[in-house]
Motif scaffolding. Structure first.
Motif, mmCIF file in Angstrom:
data_model
loop_
_atom_site.group_PDB
_atom_site.id
_atom_site.type_symbol
_atom_site.label_atom_id
_atom_site.label_comp_id
_atom_site.label_asym_id
_atom_site.label_seq_id
_atom_site.Cartn_x
_atom_site.Cartn_y
_atom_site.Cartn_z
ATOM 1 N N PHE A 105 0.804 -1.435 -0.061
ATOM 2 C CA PHE A 105 0.090 -0.072 0.088
ATOM 3 C C PHE A 105 0.739 1.360 0.092
ATOM 4 N N VAL A 106 1.986 1.308 0.608
ATOM 5 C CA VAL A 106 3.084 2.308 0.161
ATOM 6 C C VAL A 106 3.230 2.629 -0.946
ATOM 7 N N ARG A 107 3.582 1.535 -1.640
ATOM 8 C CA ARG A 107 3.933 1.595 -3.055
ATOM 9 C C ARG A 107 2.926 1.924 -4.101
ATOM 10 N N LEU A 108 1.579 1.555 -3.857
ATOM 11 C CA LEU A 108 0.396 1.869 -4.639
ATOM 12 C C LEU A 108 -0.111 3.300 -4.129
ATOM 13 N N THR A 109 0.374 4.143 -3.013
ATOM 14 C CA THR A 109 -0.235 5.308 -2.736
ATOM 15 C C THR A 109 0.357 6.202 -3.636
ATOM 16 N N PRO A 110 -0.367 7.259 -4.221
ATOM 17 C CA PRO A 110 0.056 8.245 -5.242
ATOM 18 C C PRO A 110 1.163 9.171 -4.661
ATOM 19 N N GLU A 111 2.074 9.740 -5.529
ATOM 20 C CA GLU A 111 3.045 10.577 -4.921
ATOM 21 C C GLU A 111 2.101 11.782 -4.100
ATOM 22 N N PRO A 112 2.767 12.686 -3.330
ATOM 23 C CA PRO A 112 2.221 13.690 -2.741
ATOM 24 C C PRO A 112 1.854 14.892 -3.876
ATOM 25 N N GLY A 113 0.751 15.260 -3.859
ATOM 26 C CA GLY A 113 0.213 16.347 -4.683
ATOM 27 C C GLY A 113 -0.644 15.763 -5.911
ATOM 28 N N VAL A 114 -0.375 14.394 -6.169
ATOM 29 C CA VAL A 114 -1.381 13.834 -7.360
ATOM 30 C C VAL A 114 -2.609 13.969 -7.199
ATOM 31 N N MET A 115 -3.205 13.580 -5.887
ATOM 32 C CA MET A 115 -4.578 13.456 -5.649
ATOM 33 C C MET A 115 -5.002 14.911 -5.592
ATOM 34 N N GLU A 116 -4.284 15.959 -5.159
ATOM 35 C CA GLU A 116 -4.835 17.395 -5.053
ATOM 36 C C GLU A 116 -5.186 17.702 -6.339
ATOM 37 N N THR A 117 -4.154 17.393 -7.460
ATOM 38 C CA THR A 117 -4.116 18.112 -8.737
ATOM 39 C C THR A 117 -5.535 17.441 -9.464
ATOM 40 N N ALA A 118 -5.613 16.000 -8.993
ATOM 41 C CA ALA A 118 -6.564 15.258 -9.705
ATOM 42 C C ALA A 118 -7.869 15.987 -9.454
ATOM 43 N N MET A 119 -7.920 16.184 -8.076
ATOM 44 C CA MET A 119 -9.454 16.839 -7.627
ATOM 45 C C MET A 119 -9.669 18.229 -7.912
ATOM 46 N N LEU A 120 -8.788 18.736 -8.891
ATOM 47 C CA LEU A 120 -9.204 20.213 -9.025
ATOM 48 C C LEU A 120 -10.652 20.362 -9.980
ATOM 49 N N PRO A 121 -10.796 19.601 -10.828
ATOM 50 C CA PRO A 121 -11.851 19.737 -11.604
ATOM 51 C C PRO A 121 -13.285 19.626 -10.853
ATOM 52 N N ALA A 122 -14.381 20.002 -11.066
ATOM 53 C CA ALA A 122 -15.571 20.106 -10.359
ATOM 54 C C ALA A 122 -16.134 18.530 -10.164
ATOM 55 N N PRO A 123 -16.526 18.299 -8.911
ATOM 56 C CA PRO A 123 -17.232 16.879 -8.872
ATOM 57 C C PRO A 123 -18.027 16.520 -9.970
ATOM 58 N N SER A 124 -17.925 15.171 -10.583
ATOM 59 C CA SER A 124 -18.985 14.703 -11.566
ATOM 60 C C SER A 124 -18.369 13.204 -12.106
ATOM 61 N N ARG A 125 -19.584 12.648 -12.726
ATOM 62 C CA ARG A 125 -19.325 11.354 -13.331
ATOM 63 C C ARG A 125 -18.024 11.373 -14.064
ATOM 64 N N ALA A 126 -17.506 12.358 -14.812
ATOM 65 C CA ALA A 126 -16.594 12.405 -15.827
ATOM 66 C C ALA A 126 -15.159 12.328 -14.707
ATOM 67 N N LEU A 127 -15.173 13.216 -13.710
ATOM 68 C CA LEU A 127 -14.155 12.908 -12.877
ATOM 69 C C LEU A 127 -14.040 11.718 -12.245
#
Length: 191
Positions: free
Chosen positions: A62-84
């Motif tokens: 799970f350490v290896r599968l965890t995204p690098e810092p900042g990756v999720m924050e960047t991925a979550m920038l668009p508005a919540p939607s099915r496409a996101l």
């Protein structure tokens, strides 16, 4: 027990590789040492027994599968939607494909947990923590759907990736991204 954290991590990574290549039955100290390229007996200086290796491998995966810092924050920038949700699921699948050895090792751990109650307890704790964090993140981000939406996405992606990694020709008429998009469109409500 030896206390070199870098060597311990390298041995755990080698154990993951052995699990992916040879299965749980092939996971021996000798096999881990050979895979890590260290002298025979090194692993036994870091782990008291095979059960400890299996338990610590679960955490390391799970350490290896965890995204690098900042990756999720960047991925979550668009508005919540099915496409996101689709894009996030696609990114998870790509990350797991890039760490194929870890994911195959996780499948082996799941099977071994059927026979080892202590490993089952540890693996359940790790998997439940990950699922709970995903549910919490989904809800806090205002994504469409509820906790059961996340659970269904988890079940679907787990099964889809099991097929993708173990019998890759099973769905050869469909690209993985197309299958993920179908899953998301069927499970995630319109926002």
């Amino acid at each position: 027990m030896a206390r070199n954290p870098e060597r311990r991590t390298a041995l755990l990574d080698a154990a993951i590789q052995v699990l992916a290549d040879d299965g749980a039955r092939g996971l021996t100290f000798r096999a881990v040492d050979a895979c890590a390229g260290v002298p025979t007996g090194t692993s036994s200086n870091y782990f008291r027994d095979r059960d400890q290796v299996l338990s610590e491998v679960a955490d390391r995966i799970f350490v290896r599968l965890t995204p690098e810092p900042g990756v999720m924050e960047t991925a979550m920038l668009p508005a919540p939607s099915r496409a996101l949700v689709f894009e996030l699921m696609r990114q998870v699948a790509q990350r797991l494909a890039a760490e194929r050895t870890c994911y195959l090792g996780l499948f082996e751990l799941r099977l071994e947990a059927v026979r080892r109650p202590e490993l089952r307890t540890q693996l359940t704790k790790v998997l439940r923590g990950d699922l709970d964090a995903n549910i919490q993140g989904h809800l806090e981000a205002g994504m469409p759907g509820d906790a059961d939406t996340v659970r269904l996405l988890y079940f679907a992606l787990t099964g889809l990736l099991l097929d993708h990694f173990t019998v890759p020709g099973l769905h050869d008429d469909r690209h993985l991204d197309d299958l993920i998009e179908t899953v998301v469109n069927r499970i995630v409500p319109e926002a």
